[in-house]
Design a protein around this motif. Structure first.
Motif, PDB file in Angstrom:
ATOM      1  N   ARG A 119      -2.770   4.747  -1.991  1.00  0.00           N
ATOM      2  CA  ARG A 119      -3.826   5.681  -1.199  1.00  0.00           C
ATOM      3  C   ARG A 119      -4.004   6.801  -1.764  1.00  0.00           C
ATOM      4  O   ARG A 119      -5.308   7.460  -1.652  1.00  0.00           O
ATOM      5  CB  ARG A 119      -2.533   6.103   0.371  1.00  0.00           C
ATOM      6  CG  ARG A 119      -2.257   5.157   1.166  1.00  0.00           C
ATOM      7  CD  ARG A 119      -2.073   5.578   2.467  1.00  0.00           C
ATOM      8  NE  ARG A 119      -1.016   6.027   2.782  1.00  0.00           N
ATOM      9  CZ  ARG A 119       0.387   5.851   2.951  1.00  0.00           C
ATOM     10  NH1 ARG A 119       0.657   5.041   2.624  1.00  0.00           N
ATOM     11  NH2 ARG A 119       1.445   7.149   2.998  1.00  0.00           N
ATOM     12  N   GLU A 120      -2.990   7.698  -2.145  1.00  0.00           N
ATOM     13  CA  GLU A 120      -3.930   9.310  -3.254  1.00  0.00           C
ATOM     14  C   GLU A 120      -4.870   8.596  -3.820  1.00  0.00           C
ATOM     15  O   GLU A 120      -6.005   9.579  -4.308  1.00  0.00           O
ATOM     16  CB  GLU A 120      -2.820   9.456  -3.916  1.00  0.00           C
ATOM     17  CG  GLU A 120      -1.311  10.035  -2.576  1.00  0.00           C
ATOM     18  CD  GLU A 120      -2.240  11.324  -1.748  1.00  0.00           C
ATOM     19  OE1 GLU A 120      -3.080  12.209  -2.261  1.00  0.00           O
ATOM     20  OE2 GLU A 120      -1.080  11.784  -1.038  1.00  0.00           O
ATOM     21  N   LYS A 151      -6.872   6.324  -4.167  1.00  0.00           N
ATOM     22  CA  LYS A 151      -7.866   6.374  -2.937  1.00  0.00           C
ATOM     23  C   LYS A 151      -8.606   6.799  -2.702  1.00  0.00           C
ATOM     24  O   LYS A 151      -9.974   7.197  -2.529  1.00  0.00           O
ATOM     25  CB  LYS A 151      -7.689   4.940  -1.607  1.00  0.00           C
ATOM     26  CG  LYS A 151      -7.563   3.921  -2.369  1.00  0.00           C
ATOM     27  CD  LYS A 151      -7.369   2.649  -0.865  1.00  0.00           C
ATOM     28  CE  LYS A 151      -6.637   1.665  -1.551  1.00  0.00           C
ATOM     29  NZ  LYS A 151      -6.147   0.627  -0.265  1.00  0.00           N
ATOM     30  N   ARG A 152      -8.318   8.081  -2.091  1.00  0.00           N
ATOM     31  CA  ARG A 152      -9.365   9.007  -2.156  1.00  0.00           C
ATOM     32  C   ARG A 152      -9.089  10.072  -3.154  1.00  0.00           C
ATOM     33  O   ARG A 152     -10.704  10.876  -2.915  1.00  0.00           O
ATOM     34  CB  ARG A 152      -7.551  10.460  -1.454  1.00  0.00           C
ATOM     35  CG  ARG A 152      -7.718  11.130  -0.244  1.00  0.00           C
ATOM     36  CD  ARG A 152      -7.121  12.351   0.721  1.00  0.00           C
ATOM     37  NE  ARG A 152      -6.063  11.179   0.629  1.00  0.00           N
ATOM     38  CZ  ARG A 152      -4.870  11.142   1.334  1.00  0.00           C
ATOM     39  NH1 ARG A 152      -4.069  12.286   0.865  1.00  0.00           N
ATOM     40  NH2 ARG A 152      -3.838  10.468   2.106  1.00  0.00           N
ATOM     41  N   ARG A 197       1.608   5.402  -0.993  1.00  0.00           N
ATOM     42  CA  ARG A 197       1.321   6.626  -0.670  1.00  0.00           C
ATOM     43  C   ARG A 197       0.180   6.712  -2.026  1.00  0.00           C
ATOM     44  O   ARG A 197      -0.779   7.151  -2.114  1.00  0.00           O
ATOM     45  CB  ARG A 197       2.179   7.523  -0.642  1.00  0.00           C
ATOM     46  CG  ARG A 197       2.420   8.611  -1.244  1.00  0.00           C
ATOM     47  CD  ARG A 197       1.097   9.845   0.675  1.00  0.00           C
ATOM     48  NE  ARG A 197       0.817  10.709   0.107  1.00  0.00           N
ATOM     49  CZ  ARG A 197       1.694  12.060   0.580  1.00  0.00           C
ATOM     50  NH1 ARG A 197       3.183  12.004  -0.276  1.00  0.00           N
ATOM     51  NH2 ARG A 197       0.741  13.157  -0.410  1.00  0.00           N
ATOM     52  N   GLN A 236       0.919  -1.145  -0.135  1.00  0.00           N
ATOM     53  CA  GLN A 236       0.373  -0.493   0.203  1.00  0.00           C
ATOM     54  C   GLN A 236       0.980   1.028  -0.304  1.00  0.00           C
ATOM     55  O   GLN A 236       1.732   2.109   1.123  1.00  0.00           O
ATOM     56  CB  GLN A 236      -0.805   0.341   1.160  1.00  0.00           C
ATOM     57  CG  GLN A 236      -2.355  -0.957   1.297  1.00  0.00           C
ATOM     58  CD  GLN A 236      -2.874  -1.084  -0.155  1.00  0.00           C
ATOM     59  OE1 GLN A 236      -3.363   0.054  -0.562  1.00  0.00           O
ATOM     60  NE2 GLN A 236      -2.784  -2.287  -1.166  1.00  0.00           N
TER      61      GLN A 236
END
Ligand SMILES: NC(=O)c1ccc[n+]([C@@H]2O[C@H](COP(=O)([O-])OP(=O)(O)OC[C@H]3O[C@@H](n4cnc5c(N)ncnc54)[C@H](OP(=O)(O)O)[C@@H]3O)[C@@H](O)[C@H]2O)c1
Length: 283
Positions: free
Chosen positions: A233-234, A236-237, A230, A228
């Motif tokens: 994660r961005e 998904k955001r 960064r 996972q």
């Protein structure tokens, strides 16, 4: 019955997930085969390949720093290795050592599992290193429109020129900066990160952030340490779809398995073995 031996050669190899993945696959199909990781620095490569011939080792995976240097030591190159100019798989075909490259097609197979055909898809590729080169060739062969952004522009240009020369297709080049990337991503279907940005220990770094993404984008980070990143994660955001580096890792290994054995690889078994191995390492 004779046990067939397969090996990974490179330096370092201690962290590789391939032994776990390939041995699980051999076990699942009941094949009398074993896969080991052997540390072979560049200076030992010639002797190591002579050893493969002398010992009758059935096949190899090849990793850093040997992927290019091994070419001169093999008898033949498959089209996949020839166009990319690097080898990650060797088959010992009754004494004839044949080189292949499964990295690019491995990545494309993982993407196909999510989006189906890549024909006509708009792909933005971050990076122009070894993995990027293989993926770029496979993406263009799969019919995607390709844009490459790399920190060192000359490296991206070299990949684009090689593709133009060998495949007759044009690749778009852009700078690795927020403005140019944001513009390219507005109409992109797929973003693939092949740079080492976001890899352990620099896990908080990313080149692209959520404001540059849209909900219909598929974001694939081929970095798998950590899984996972960064960047994911961005994504998904931003509400985008994500694909982690395990997809490519398993598929490139599955393609090697199929080249060596002629049998369909047990993908789920290989993925589960790789995940187990990763879990055991990273807290
Ligand atoms: N999932 C899989 O199956 C799989 C397979 C192969 C590789 N990988 C992963 O893919 C990554 C790349 O591997 P590789 O063999 O292609 O490495 P490589 O040949 O060394 O290429 C590294 C790339 O990262 C770029 N880069 C490095 N630091 C950067 C920074 N600070 N800012 C921007 N760009 C930067 C380099 O740009 P420059 O050209 O400007 O130096 C280059 O494009 C690694 O994380 C590796 O573990 C995953």
């Amino acid at each position: 019955m004779k046990t067939r031996v397969f090996a990974l050669i490179g330096d370092p190899v201690e962290q590789s997930l391939s032994p776990a993945m390939q041995n699980a696959a051999f076990g699942a199909l009941g094949l009398n085969c074993v896969y080991i990781a052997l540390r072979v620095p560049s200076a030992g490569l010639t002797d190591a390949v002579a050893g493969v011939r002398a010992l009758g080792i059935s096949g190899l995976n090849v990793t850093t720093p040997n992927k290019i240097k091994i070419i001169d030591l093999l008898d033949e190159l498959d089209e996949s290795a020839n166009s990319v100019g690097a080898v990650n798989t060797v088959k010992n075909d009754r004494g004839k050592l044949v080189g292949f490259n499964t990295d690019g097609d491995g990545c494309i197979r993982a993407l196909r599992g999510r989006v189906g055909s890549l024909r006509g898809k708009d792909v933005v590729l971050l990076g122009a290193g070894g993995a990027a080169r293989a993926i770029a060739f496979s993406a263009v062969k799969a019919g995607a429109g390709l844009t490459i952004a790399n920190r060192t522009a000359s490296r991206a240009r070299a990949v684009a020129e090689a593709i133009e020369q060998r495949l007759g297709s044009t690749v778009k080049l852009i700078g690795l900066n927020r403005a140019e990337l944001a513009r390219a991503l507005r109409k992109a279907d797929i973003l693939i990160n092949t740079t080492t940005v976001g890899m352990r220990p620099r896990i908080d770094e990313t080149i692209v952030t959520s404001s540059m993404m849209h909900r219909k984008l598929l974001v694939n980070d081929i970095v798998y340490d950590p899984l996972q990143t960064r960047l994911l994660r961005e994504a998904k955001r931003a509400g985008a779809e994500v694909l982690d580096g395990l997809g490519m890792l398993v598929q490139q290994g599955a393609l090697s398995f199929e080249i060596w054995t002629g049998k369909r690889a047990p993908i789920r078994v290989m993925a589960a073995a790789a995940k187990r191995e990763l879990k055991g390492r990273c807290p």
